[in-house]
Design a protein around this motif. Structure first.
Motif, short mmCIF file in Angstrom:
data_model
loop_
_atom_site.label_atom_id
_atom_site.label_comp_id
_atom_site.label_asym_id
_atom_site.label_seq_id
_atom_site.Cartn_x
_atom_site.Cartn_y
_atom_site.Cartn_z
N HIS A 187 0.77 -1.21 -0.14
CA HIS A 187 -0.04 -0.12 0.09
C HIS A 187 0.92 1.25 0.02
O HIS A 187 0.56 2.31 -0.72
CB HIS A 187 -0.83 -0.03 1.11
N TRP B 80 -1.72 3.17 6.97
CA TRP B 80 -2.05 1.69 7.18
C TRP B 80 -1.00 0.72 6.93
O TRP B 80 -0.72 -0.29 7.27
CB TRP B 80 -3.23 1.29 5.90
N GLN C 168 -5.92 -7.21 5.87
CA GLN C 168 -5.19 -6.79 4.83
C GLN C 168 -5.91 -7.05 3.26
O GLN C 168 -5.79 -6.05 2.59
CB GLN C 168 -3.63 -7.12 4.76
N ARG D 17 -9.07 -7.27 3.16
CA ARG D 17 -10.13 -6.15 2.96
C ARG D 17 -9.77 -5.03 2.59
O ARG D 17 -10.23 -4.29 1.80
CB ARG D 17 -10.96 -6.20 4.31
N GLN D 18 -8.70 -4.53 3.21
CA GLN D 18 -7.86 -3.30 2.77
C GLN D 18 -7.63 -3.12 1.06
O GLN D 18 -7.79 -2.26 0.35
CB GLN D 18 -6.68 -2.93 3.43
N ASP D 19 -7.06 -4.21 0.56
CA ASP D 19 -6.84 -4.44 -0.80
C ASP D 19 -8.24 -4.31 -1.32
O ASP D 19 -8.15 -3.82 -2.69
CB ASP D 19 -6.09 -5.60 -1.18
N ARG E 290 -10.84 -2.68 -0.83
CA ARG E 290 -11.25 -1.14 -0.45
C ARG E 290 -10.15 -0.29 -1.60
O ARG E 290 -10.67 0.59 -2.07
CB ARG E 290 -10.95 -0.57 0.80
#
Length: 156
Positions: A59, A80, A110, A112-114, A116
């Motif tokens: 990220h 993050w 992580q 889930r962040q990907d 997003r």
């Protein structure tokens, strides 16, 4: 996204799936070499922490170089990107089952962040499917700590 983004580069597949070998290998060694559970467990959790740090750092890289980030403040992405490293470090300081739990949670959050990230940046079409596959295997290998927990030597 263009058509060339749809095909996963061969080197990415080799490196991504090859990166699972330490997960799978140490999880198997937990089963197959019970006399050295502590050693294999330490190797599995340490590798998990290292790889969690790596996927978090992706990220940071996206925030620095992705064309869509030029006009946006990227402080959240930078912040993050270091959280998985910190979580991995803590996972190495606690009891193995708790450490495995933290690492599994870290990999899932992580991912889930990907997801997003993919809503705001155009990522290659192969990125999320690969990340999901790698995440699932890593988490299953880390979950072997629960199955083998009763068989682990005390203090491991």
């Amino acid at each position: 996204m263009n058509a060339s983004d749809n095909a996963r580069p061969v080197v990415v597949a080799w490196l991504g799936y090859g990166g699972l070998l330490p997960f799978v290998g140490t999880a198997l060694l937990l089963w197959l070499a019970p006399g050295q559970h502590s050693r294999w467990l330490e190797m599995l959790l340490t590798y998990g922490a290292v790889i969690l740090s790596f996927v978090g750092a992706l990220h940071w890289g996206f925030a620095m170089v992705h064309p869509a980030t030029v006009a946006r403040p990227m402080n959240g992405m930078y912040a993050w990107s270091v959280m998985p490293s910190l979580l991995g470090w803590v996972a190495l300081l606690v009891q193995p089952a708790a450490g495995a739990t933290l690492l599994i949670a870290g990999f899932l959050v992580q991912y889930r962040q990907d997801l997003r990230l993919a809503r705001v940046l155009a990522l290659p079409a192969w990125y999320l499917p690969l990340r999901l596959q790698l995440t699932v295997v890593a988490c299953l290998c880390l979950a072997s700590v629960y199955v083998l927990g009763p068989g682990l030597p005390q203090g491991a």
